[in-house]
Design an enzyme around this catalytic site. Structure first.
Site, PDB file in Angstrom:
ATOM      1  N   CYS A   1      41.918  38.880  40.910  1.00 51.45           N
ATOM      2  CA  CYS A   1      40.989  37.564  41.272  1.00 51.45           C
ATOM      3  C   CYS A   1      39.673  37.986  41.677  1.00 51.45           C
ATOM      4  CB  CYS A   1      41.670  36.436  42.288  1.00 51.45           C
ATOM      5  SG  CYS A   1      42.391  37.311  43.706  1.00 51.45           S
ATOM      6  N   SER A   2      39.601  38.287  43.082  1.00 55.01           N
ATOM      7  CA  SER A   2      38.342  38.531  43.583  1.00 55.01           C
ATOM      8  C   SER A   2      38.449  39.113  45.121  1.00 55.01           C
ATOM      9  CB  SER A   2      37.142  37.382  43.759  1.00 55.01           C
ATOM     10  OG  SER A   2      38.125  36.333  44.642  1.00 55.01           O
ATOM     11  N   CYS A   3      39.552  39.981  45.229  1.00 56.95           N
ATOM     12  CA  CYS A   3      39.924  40.493  46.524  1.00 56.95           C
ATOM     13  C   CYS A   3      38.606  41.590  46.788  1.00 56.95           C
ATOM     14  CB  CYS A   3      41.164  41.539  46.495  1.00 56.95           C
ATOM     15  SG  CYS A   3      42.599  40.107  46.285  1.00 56.95           S
TER      16      CYS A   3
ATOM     17  N   CYS B   1      38.167  43.856  41.154  1.00 50.97           N
ATOM     18  CA  CYS B   1      39.532  43.206  41.246  1.00 50.97           C
ATOM     19  C   CYS B   1      39.849  42.405  39.993  1.00 50.97           C
ATOM     20  CB  CYS B   1      39.314  42.178  42.772  1.00 50.97           C
ATOM     21  SG  CYS B   1      40.958  41.219  42.766  1.00 50.97           S
TER      22      CYS B   1
END
Lengths: 212, 99
Positions: free
Chosen positions: A116-118, A113
């Site tokens: 961000c940090s999906c 991702c």
């Protein structure tokens, strides 16, 4: 609570309570939200407990093992991963859609991702630290082969690497290739071969002897 | 997975607020993305939950739910309360000597 890490020779008192800025900020937000009736502390605790104990990569491993053993399920997973995964009781809390990407001899899939940090929480739990780090987020796209090398994954030069960039709405689950020598193994035993990293693409499924 | 208890609480609060319809997950992802892309963030991602809390503060501020000044005031109040609470006893906001 961090005080326990201090050495005896420094000047901090061991039994001081101290809140870091972030810790105090969380308390402050909680105070405002509770006063406004927007958060219920019991619900917060329940969510923490769920993510700490119930949701994790074992969910994803069940999905993969089922796809390995049941061609009808595999086809469903390829066509409509959200529904196929939900049928096993794993549903996303954010209403996100899932897509399963299957590794083959020709193509290896890697998930990142960059935004961000999906991450596919419902099947993999919370992301590992490296997944959230800027180094991985940027390099997975620029130099996927180098990243895989660092994870100890060496693929034939002619294997194509496809990098999938997750979003808030769409998360990916890599279905690793079924290792050889696993014919006749039960779904439950197969699930033990499916590591978290193999479902992100930074690993491969374990060989049956390695899992023992 | 959660390095410290406050990170778990921040995470759970966010999930809970989303479930209650306070914000969409896309709005959340944008807020978090803004924070993780700020210059000076740790290369190893060790400040990830700091980003998370900053993003939640910013989003709640933008939504008019939690005013930045009010939150900062409460943050300091909680810090004073923590300091004033003897070890082993629950930290409560009313322990802040200035309240």
């Amino acid at each position: 609570m961090n005080d326990h890490h201090h050495h005896h020779d420094d000047h901090h008192h061991h039994h001081d309570n101290r809140y870091s800025d972030m810790e105090a900020r969380v308390r402050a937000l909680e105070t405002v939200l509770t006063e406004k009736g927007l958060v219920d502390p019991a619900a917060i605790n329940a969510i923490v407990e769920t993510y700490e104990t119930k949701v994790g990569p074992r969910n994803g491993a069940q999905v993969v093992a089922k796809a390995w053993t049941d061609p009808v399920y595999a086809e469903w997973l390829q066509r409509d991963a959200t529904a196929a995964i939900a049928s096993l009781g794993f549903t996303g809390r954010q209403g996100e859609h899932m897509r399963a990407v299957f590794n083959t001899n020709e193509t290896h899939n890697l998930v990142v991702c960059t935004l961000c940090s999906c991450y596919p929480w419902s099947v993999l739990g919370l992301p590992p630290v490296w997944y959230k780090a800027p180094a991985y987020r940027s390099r997975a796209v620029i130099d996927p082969r180098g990243v895989l090398d660092e994870f100890g994954v060496v693929l034939p030069q002619d294997t194509k690497i496809r990098v999938w960039d997750s979003t808030a709405e769409l998360r990916y689950l890599v279905v690793p290739q079924r290792p050889s020598g696993t014919e006749g193994m039960s779904e439950a035993d197969l699930a033990d071969l499916v590591t978290r990293d193999s479902m992100i693409g930074t690993g491969l499924a374990l060989a049956p002897e390695a899992a023992r | 997975m959660f390095p410290e208890p406050w990170t778990a609480e921040a995470f759970a609060m966010t999930v809970h607020l989303h479930e209650r319809g306070v914000f969409s997950w896309t709005e959340w992802a944008e807020a978090l993305s803004t924070e993780v892309h700020r210059p000076g963030r740790a290369e190893d991602g060790s400040d990830y939950f700091d980003c998370w809390v900053e993003a939640l503060s910013a989003l709640l501020g933008a939504k008019g739910i939690a005013d930045g000044e009010q939150v900062l005031g409460l943050q300091r109040s909680w810090q004073r309360a923590a300091k004033a609470t003897p070890h082993g006893q629950p930290i409560e906001l009313r322990n802040d000597p200035q309240r």
